[in-house]
Motif scaffolding. Structure first.
Motif, PDB file in Angstrom:
ATOM      1  N   ASP A 295      -4.012   7.330  -3.436  1.00  0.00           N
ATOM      2  CA  ASP A 295      -3.874   6.338  -2.299  1.00  0.00           C
ATOM      3  C   ASP A 295      -4.730   5.092  -2.994  1.00  0.00           C
ATOM      4  OD1 ASP A 295      -6.483   6.752  -1.562  1.00  0.00           O
ATOM      5  OD2 ASP A 295      -5.881   7.837   0.113  1.00  0.00           O
ATOM      6  N   ASN A 296      -4.894   3.911  -2.328  1.00  0.00           N
ATOM      7  CA  ASN A 296      -5.599   2.797  -2.998  1.00  0.00           C
ATOM      8  C   ASN A 296      -7.188   2.932  -3.190  1.00  0.00           C
ATOM      9  OD1 ASN A 296      -3.442   1.440  -2.707  1.00  0.00           O
ATOM     10  ND2 ASN A 296      -3.639   0.411  -0.823  1.00  0.00           N
TER      11      ASN A 296
ATOM     12  N   THR B  73       5.019   5.337   2.599  1.00  0.00           N
ATOM     13  CA  THR B  73       4.614   3.654   2.439  1.00  0.00           C
ATOM     14  C   THR B  73       4.706   3.275   3.998  1.00  0.00           C
ATOM     15  OG1 THR B  73       6.811   2.691   2.286  1.00  0.00           O
ATOM     16  CG2 THR B  73       5.621   3.258   0.429  1.00  0.00           C
TER      17      THR B  73
ATOM     18  N   SER C 249       0.846   5.924  -0.228  1.00  0.00           N
ATOM     19  CA  SER C 249      -0.044   7.040  -0.204  1.00  0.00           C
ATOM     20  C   SER C 249       0.829   7.889  -0.918  1.00  0.00           C
ATOM     21  CB  SER C 249      -0.630   7.194   1.179  1.00  0.00           C
ATOM     22  OG  SER C 249      -1.286   8.631   1.185  1.00  0.00           O
TER      23      SER C 249
ATOM     24  N   GLY D 284       0.876  -1.337  -0.068  1.00  0.00           N
ATOM     25  CA  GLY D 284      -0.070  -0.025   0.196  1.00  0.00           C
ATOM     26  C   GLY D 284       0.896   1.191   0.037  1.00  0.00           C
TER      27      GLY D 284
END
Length: 359
Positions: A124-125, A230, A112, A110
């Motif tokens: 982001d995700n 991260t 950002s 993941g």
């Protein structure tokens, strides 16, 4: 004492230039470590100095000795220990776009990308479901190689005009296109994260400038205005990389080595002299696969060069332009005086990824 160690892989030579010393003697060379016995100017006391070389070297005591030059500098030439030279250009291009590329970002579970000023999340995700690399900067010029006949329609005068959908890029909602120094997406992807009008693209929270709105109404976010976070790292992107990537793209796409950079009323002529050198500068910083750049901001000299040959021009933004120019001039100041100029050109060394810092 100032020094420059320059590794030229094409000829397999490492040159060492010292300035500001009375005498110097090689004590040892242990692959990438050069140990010197130095007597500084104005003193009689010798001391040991260690310099890290930009590549492994072979020392032959009978032939590898310092020689005094015409301007009181000392010069040493060593054979590099590297194997046969292979062109590093493709590898340099590959590594140059590795930072914050699709491949780089997908390695994290993941990530950002946040506003550099207030840490507000921008990508982001939750709003990035698909990442794709941008094509080459010169992708439209290469369409001749993609199509037997370009996809065109006739305009009012019967002339063939490239179809709009082939003349621009249109990412889907929640799809991010990744360029060398920017991210590109449609406005819906960044809803409630940014604000924009025809001229400005800013953070929705602190209104810090984040990028531009393109002619196709896409949002272009500059990497140097963002932070990548991260689970275990946080890093920024050097604005100067935008200029360095443009210079590399110019060499790759048009073989152009001379580029006139313009930022409003300021101009800087840059000659990409070499793209695969190694260098150790006076501050001890070692540059690997660096670019050796010659440059001038003298208007008269620029005009003389322009009359001799065609020169590509690039319009640049203030932040990357002045970051690039300051870093280039700082590298010049670290060089021995005899290495700082070639005729009217000033000389500097920059490494593409040097400005990417872990916070």
């Amino acid at each position: 004492m100032k020094y420059l160690c320059e590794y030229l892989p094409r000829i397999g030579i490492i040159s060492v230039v010292l300035e500001g010393v009375y005498s110097v003697k090689v004590e040892s060379v242990a692959e990438r470590e050069l140990t010197l016995q130095v007597v500084d100017e104005g003193t009689e006391d010798a001391h040991m100095t260690k310099i890290e070389l930009p590549d492994k070297a072979i020392y032959n005591e009978s032939v590898s000795q310092f020689k005094k030059g015409s301007q009181a500098e000392f010069v040493l030439r060593l054979n590099a220990k590297a194997a046969d030279y292979t062109d590093k250009y493709d590898a340099l291009i590959a590594s140059s776009v590795e930072k914050w590329s699709k491949k780089d970002l997908l390695q994290y579970s993941g990530f950002s990308l946040r506003c550099k000023k207030c840490k507000h999340p921008v990508i982001d995700n939750s709003n990035c479901k698909k990442l794709n690399e941008m094509p080459s900067e010169f992708w439209m010029e290469f369409m001749d190689y993609w199509h037997c006949h370009k996809p065109t329609i006739n305009d009012d005068k019967g002339n063939g005009v490239l179809l709009g959908k082939y003349n621009s890029l249109a990412p889907l909602k929640y799809e991010i296109l990744v360029g060398g120094s920017y991210f590109l997406g449609v406005a819906e992807t960044f809803q409630d994260r940014v604000e924009y009008d025809s001229d400005n693209l800013v953070c929705a929270t602190c209104h810090n400038n984040l990028g531009q709105v393109t002619f196709e109404k896409l949002l272009r976010l500059h990497k140097w205005e963002l932070l990548l976070e991260t689970s275990d790292t946080s890093e920024s992107f050097a604005p100067s990389n935008d200029i360095l990537l443009s210079l590399l793209n110019q060499v790759s796409g048009t073989s152009g080595r001379h580029v006139l950079l313009r930022c409003k009323d300021v101009q800087l002529l840059v000659w990409t002299f070499a793209i695969d050198v190694g260098a150790t500068l006076t501050d001890g910083k070692v540059l690997i696969n660096a670019m050796k750049l010659l440059y001038t901001d003298d208007d008269d000299e620029i005009e003389i060069v322009r009359r001799r040959q065609n020169i590509d021009e690039i319009q640049t933004l203030p932040v990357p332009f002045y970051s690039f120019m300051n870093e280039l001039r700082s590298s010049t100041e670290l060089l021995p005086s005899i290495c700082r100029r070639m005729n009217f050109w000033e000389v500097g060394y920059l490494q593409l990824s040097s400005g990417i810092e872990f916070l």
